[in-house]
Scaffold this active site. Structure first.
Site, PDB file in Angstrom:
ATOM      1  N   GLY A  99     -52.469 -24.589 -29.957  1.00 26.79           N
ATOM      2  CA  GLY A  99     -53.375 -24.141 -30.956  1.00 26.79           C
ATOM      3  C   GLY A  99     -53.937 -25.424 -31.807  1.00 26.79           C
TER       4      GLY A  99
ATOM      5  N   GLU B  79     -46.899 -26.103 -25.889  1.00 27.06           N
ATOM      6  CA  GLU B  79     -47.861 -25.947 -24.777  1.00 27.06           C
ATOM      7  C   GLU B  79     -49.346 -26.005 -25.318  1.00 27.06           C
ATOM      8  OE1 GLU B  79     -46.366 -21.776 -23.392  1.00 27.06           O
ATOM      9  OE2 GLU B  79     -47.565 -20.926 -25.094  1.00 27.06           O
TER      10      GLU B  79
ATOM     11  N   GLY C 278     -53.332 -27.058 -25.172  1.00 24.30           N
ATOM     12  CA  GLY C 278     -54.609 -26.909 -24.272  1.00 24.30           C
ATOM     13  C   GLY C 278     -55.610 -27.912 -24.635  1.00 24.30           C
ATOM     14  N   ARG C 279     -56.356 -27.196 -25.684  1.00 25.37           N
ATOM     15  CA  ARG C 279     -57.564 -28.031 -26.006  1.00 25.37           C
ATOM     16  C   ARG C 279     -57.278 -29.394 -26.563  1.00 25.37           C
ATOM     17  NH1 ARG C 279     -61.720 -24.795 -28.332  1.00 25.37           N
ATOM     18  NH2 ARG C 279     -60.323 -23.305 -28.529  1.00 25.37           N
TER      19      ARG C 279
ATOM     20  N   CYS D  40     -83.228 -16.576 -20.729  1.00 27.27           N
ATOM     21  CA  CYS D  40     -84.198 -16.106 -21.485  1.00 27.27           C
ATOM     22  C   CYS D  40     -83.490 -15.081 -22.361  1.00 27.27           C
ATOM     23  CB  CYS D  40     -85.057 -15.103 -20.427  1.00 27.27           C
ATOM     24  SG  CYS D  40     -85.648 -15.924 -18.950  1.00 27.27           S
TER      25      CYS D  40
ATOM     26  N   TYR E 130     -62.176 -25.247 -22.448  1.00 29.03           N
ATOM     27  CA  TYR E 130     -62.936 -24.219 -22.943  1.00 29.03           C
ATOM     28  C   TYR E 130     -64.390 -24.404 -22.859  1.00 29.03           C
ATOM     29  CZ  TYR E 130     -58.044 -23.058 -24.601  1.00 29.03           C
ATOM     30  OH  TYR E 130     -56.856 -22.941 -24.666  1.00 29.03           O
TER      31      TYR E 130
HETATM   32  C1  LIG Z   1     -54.217 -20.319 -25.332  1.00 28.50           C
HETATM   33  C2  LIG Z   1     -52.927 -20.373 -25.206  1.00 28.50           C
HETATM   34  C3  LIG Z   1     -52.387 -21.892 -25.424  1.00 28.50           C
HETATM   35  C4  LIG Z   1     -53.209 -23.155 -25.732  1.00 28.50           C
HETATM   36  O1  LIG Z   1     -53.821 -22.846 -26.718  1.00 28.50           O
HETATM   37  P1  LIG Z   1     -54.588 -24.364 -27.462  1.00 28.50           P
HETATM   38  O2  LIG Z   1     -55.353 -23.704 -28.452  1.00 28.50           O
HETATM   39  O3  LIG Z   1     -55.908 -24.462 -26.124  1.00 28.50           O
HETATM   40  O4  LIG Z   1     -53.882 -25.279 -27.528  1.00 28.50           O
HETATM   41  C5  LIG Z   1     -50.933 -21.890 -25.421  1.00 28.50           C
HETATM   42  N1  LIG Z   1     -50.299 -20.577 -25.654  1.00 28.50           N
HETATM   43  C6  LIG Z   1     -50.640 -19.427 -25.149  1.00 28.50           C
HETATM   44  C7  LIG Z   1     -49.971 -18.229 -25.214  1.00 28.50           C
HETATM   45  C8  LIG Z   1     -52.218 -19.177 -25.215  1.00 28.50           C
HETATM   46  O5  LIG Z   1     -52.630 -18.047 -25.032  1.00 28.50           O
END
Ligand SMILES: *Cc1c(COP(=O)(O)O)cnc(C)c1O
Length: 423
Positions: free
Chosen positions: A248, A288, A290-291, A363, A392
């Site tokens: 997050g 954990e 991601g972004r 379109c 994403y």
């Molecule tokens: C999407 C997600 C993440 C990663 O979130 P980011 O905002 O990309 O860091 C981590 N844990 C869970 C359970 C998620 O659904």
């Protein structure tokens, strides 16, 4: 005046890593049609992952949430650096297998199928993040059928102070995610009563797009303050050692080349370090992410097909669009664009910069990548490059809409990045 505009145009283009610029130019030179393609700088991804990892307090783990970008070269680049992967579907298990990683991995997400949970166990999952009482019962049945003892973390939907909310909340409010903190005792009892499941920790992924270090610190402080209570609910608290604090961490999409405006990860890690050191029985904390890991390595390059004016507004119509890069539409922002003029005009964006609305080929009036983008003289054949497209980006997009071909994804430095990180 024209000079200074040209200079600023040149420096903007030159902020793109040379390897990225070169890969885009090469791809354009070889293409029959005007291009729309994603470029991923794997060396930059590896460097970023190393710096995120090295800032962590001792013992704190870094998992990569692969839903942000699960392309095999991305996973292959990250595998030697991160401690594991967080997955959310059977399809993602397949993706991870393609990348032939031997890292530990966990499975989260509401609505897990029995077949996915069975596949996960057969493929050697480390731990499940269980999201409901029903899922605990189903997982117990599946583990029993396999004669397997399965580690689980319970995903908590904690009660959060209103001040900690952010744009996209996954917790502290009504959501399909996790188990309400008020009912945690029930869930812990259910896992304790399941002969083939063992509770090893708790998981909380409460929000996305967190841009405030102070708020994220307060969030983590809140989890750590409640950790002893949560743990005490278990029949064997000593076996409950893990606290997965989710991901997050946000990205400031308006500041692609200003690291000082991005989330201060070092500050968060320093705070967490001090906090953990002050605890009597600190959990093993795991992120954990991601972004924040993969956003920065990606670029979406689109070629200008046409320019036009309508009711006083200028439009740059490009190859591709939101069906390939839905991120700006999904987040409701105007994505920054870097102008690479074509041919003899070189990298210098000349002429007075004027506001343009950058659109794609769809379109629908919703196919807007950015409004009021300041661009100098722009013409068909020029390229616009959208940075921060590594998370994403393509994978959340509706690529089949209007039956346009899917965009190529080009991985720069695939060999170098993997040999570098293998050292
Ligand atoms: C999407 C997600 C993440 C990663 O979130 P980011 O905002 O990309 O860091 C981590 N844990 C869970 C359970 C998620 O659904």
């Amino acid at each position: 005046m024209a000079d200074s505009v040209a200079v600023s145009g040149r420096s903007e283009a030159q902020r793109l890593p040379p390897a990225v610029r070169e890969a885009i130019r090469c791809h354009q030179a070889e293409a029959q049609d005007p291009i729309a393609a994603f470029f991923y700088d794997l060396e930059a991804l590896a460097a970023r992952a190393r710096s995120i990892k090295s800032a962590l307090p001792d013992g704190v783990e870094l998992y990569y949430a692969i839903k942000a970008n699960s392309e095999a070269p991305v996973l292959g680049t990250l595998a030697p650096i991160v401690d594991g992967f967080e997955l959310s579907s059977g399809g993602e298990i397949g993706r991870m297998r393609e990348a032939t990683s031997t890292l530990p991995w966990v499975l989260s997400g509401p609505g897990k199928l029995d077949s996915e949970m069975a596949l996960a166990m057969d493929e050697g999952i480390e731990a499940f993040h269980v999201e409901s009482l029903g899922e605990i019962a189903r997982l117990e049945r599946l583990a029993k059928a396999r004669g397997r003892h399965q580690a689980v973390l319970i995903r908590i939907n904690p009660t959060l102070p209103e001040a900690l909310s952010s744009r996209l909340r996954m917790a502290g409010t009504a959501t399909p995610f996790g188990i309400d903190e008020a009912r945690l005792g029930e869930a812990v009892a259910a896992v304790d009563a399941a002969a083939h499941l063992s509770l090893v920790g708790f998981h909380i992924h409460a929000m996305s797009h967190q841009t405030s270090v102070a708020r994220h610190q307060a969030l983590l402080d809140g989890y750590l303050a409640r950790w002893p209570e949560w743990r005490a609910l278990a029949a064997s608290p000593a076996r409950v050692t893990q606290l997965n604090v989710g991901g997050g961490i946000g990205v400031d999409y308006m500041a692609p080349f200003e690291p000082e405006r991005q989330f201060d990860w070092q500050a968060l890690c320093a705070h967490l370090d001090a906090r953990l050191k002050a605890m009597a029985q600190a959990p093993r904390v795991r992120f954990e992410i991601g972004r924040f890991l993969s956003a920065f390595c990606g670029y979406y390059a689109i070629e200008v097909l046409d320019t036009k004016h309508s009711h006083g507004q200028g439009f740059v119509v490009c190859r591709g669009g939101t069906h390939q890069f839905r991120l700006p539409a999904a987040q409701g922002h105007d994505h920054p664009v870097i102008h690479l003029p074509s041919g003899e005009r070189g990298e210098a964006s000349s002429g007075e910069k004027r506001p343009w609305t950058v659109v794609g080929q769809l379109c629908t009036p919703k196919d807007v990548l950015g409004r009021d983008r300041l661009i100098g003289d722009v013409a068909p054949g020029d390229l616009l490059v959208l940075p921060l497209a590594g998370a994403y980006g393509y994978n959340i997009s509706h690529a089949d809409f209007l039956c346009h071909p899917r965009p190529p994804q080009i991985f720069i430095g695939a060999d170098r990045a993997s040999s570098d990180t293998a050292r």
